[in-house]
Design an enzyme around this catalytic site. Structure first.
Site, mmCIF file in Angstrom:
data_model
loop_
_atom_site.group_PDB
_atom_site.id
_atom_site.type_symbol
_atom_site.label_atom_id
_atom_site.label_comp_id
_atom_site.label_asym_id
_atom_site.label_seq_id
_atom_site.Cartn_x
_atom_site.Cartn_y
_atom_site.Cartn_z
ATOM 1 C CG ASP A 16 -2.063 0.958 1.126
ATOM 2 O OD1 ASP A 16 -2.135 1.695 0.127
ATOM 3 O OD2 ASP A 16 -2.893 0.993 2.043
ATOM 4 C CG ASP A 48 -3.804 3.875 -2.727
ATOM 5 O OD1 ASP A 48 -4.629 2.942 -2.844
ATOM 6 O OD2 ASP A 48 -3.930 4.798 -1.908
ATOM 7 C CD GLU A 49 -5.858 -1.365 -1.154
ATOM 8 O OE1 GLU A 49 -5.351 -1.898 -0.150
ATOM 9 O OE2 GLU A 49 -7.035 -0.974 -1.202
#
Length: 385
Positions: free
Chosen positions: A11, A105-106
């Protein structure tokens, strides 16, 4: 078996802010807020320094200014965030056998079996260092036996950290944590469990699963399993071409362009709603037309990750104007959204005023209750674009 899984959750830390700091190092260590800069704006993301003052995503900008008057406000650039996300995805595609892009974003990575050749923690550490070196962006990861525990491990070691939770340590890791830490547990569920006297995971797992099912249905049972560190959800291979779309074939070939344009807007509105219902974002839109002579023409455009009607409608209009360049009858029109990833609320907040964002929330609630056709944007009724 579950015990043999090795799942990494990676993350990005305060992703939008980190990208801005990469562009401007003078922002490092300062309270930075991404989002609408006017009083009617909404906070999209904020640095850890700003969070210490109580600032969080979805907060009205005017409130954020009151809590942290010395914060640096930046409107942000979704194109930059999309490109940075793609940089990280490209590295993972080259370095790991199986990964899932869960959001902008992960990522989840399945290293099961690789422990015979590498130490999974060692490999994950080296991979994290490579991403930091190649992109200049901070990133954290958790490593455990499934998605739930690895994500919780990541959240506990952020920012810019790494943590492994082995099978034998799951109870000692999870039991002291608030039930808020369980992925997927919303505010309404938290309130309901709190009213039952359940605020920590150690208390939740004491409830018989039958009681959880009776109180909350299948969702309650799933929550109980997650609290016990059980999550069979697989890592789904990332596919850029995953898509949703729709097309309409006219009853009779038509050159009534105003009506066709109105139809296109309605189609985009429909699939944008579907996108949000699936908690997805798109980075590519395609418009297709078919002339009466069966000639089919398609044009697509890469866009910054979004799920908002007005952005997608605007791009669809541009593509239609570009693709329809012959004065001929049309028999079909279609629109498709592809390059889908899971969506955070921060993306839905982006480029939206407080009232604009609230409007989308209300519209979706009305559609959920009364049906998709119950409400639409006024722009979808305009005939003169």
């Amino acid at each position: 078996m579950e015990q043999n899984k090795h799942i990494i959750h990676m993350d990005q830390d305060a992703f939008f802010v980190s990208v801005e700091m990469r562009k401007n190092s003078s922002l490092t260590g300062k309270p930075v807020i991404i989002g609408g800069t006017s009083d009617r704006g909404v906070v999209t993301s904020c640095s850890y320094e700003a969070r210490k003052f109580g600032v969080h995503a979805a907060m009205p900008s005017r409130m954020a200014k009151q809590l942290c008057p010395h914060a640096i406000f930046i409107k942000g650039n979704m194109d930059d965030y999309t490109k940075a996300s793609q940089e990280i995805t490209a590295i993972l595609a080259e370095k790991v056998p199986l990964f899932e892009k869960a959001s902008i974003d992960e990522h989840y990575i399945d290293l099961t079996g690789m422990d015979r050749f590498f130490g999974c923690m060692k490999y994950a550490h080296e991979l994290r260092q490579l991403i930091i070196k190649e992109t200049g962006l901070p990133i954290s990861f958790g490593l455990s036996i499934n998605k739930t525990v690895s994500k919780m491990a990541t959240n506990e070691c952020k920012p810019n950290g790494e943590q492994e939770v082995q099978s034998r340590d799951i109870r000692s890791f999870m039991d002291p944590l608030s039930i808020k830490k369980i992925p997927g547990l919303g505010s309404a569920t938290y309130i309901k469990l709190s009213e039952m006297g359940v605020r920590y995971i150690r208390k939740l797992i004491e409830i018989p699963p039958e009681m959880m099912f009776k109180a909350m249905g299948q969702a309650g049972l799933t929550l109980w399993h997650r609290a016990n560190g059980v999550d069979p959800t697989p890592v789904v291979p990332y596919r850029e071409q995953q898509s949703i779309g729709t097309q309409r074939t006219f009853a009779a070939d038509s050159m009534n362009i105003e009506v066709i344009k109105e139809l296109l807007v309605a189609m985009v509105t429909s699939i944008a709603y579907e996108l949000r219902q699936k908690h997805k974002l798109t980075a590519c839109i395609t418009v297709t037309i078919r002339y009466a002579n069966f000639e089919t023409v398609t044009k697509q455009a890469k866009i910054a990750y979004t799920s908002l009607d007005h952005i997608l409608i605007s791009k669809a209009k541009e593509l239609f104007e570009a693709v329809y360049n012959r004065r001929m009858l049309l028999r079909l029109i279609g629109v498709k959204l592809s390059h889908l990833v899971g969506g955070h609320e921060q993306i839905q907040l982006y480029s939206a005023s407080e009232k604009h964002y609230s409007l989308y929330q209300v519209m979706d609630k009305v559609r959920n209750r009364y049906g998709e056709e119950a409400i639409g944007l006024a722009s979808s009724l305009q005939l003169d674009w």
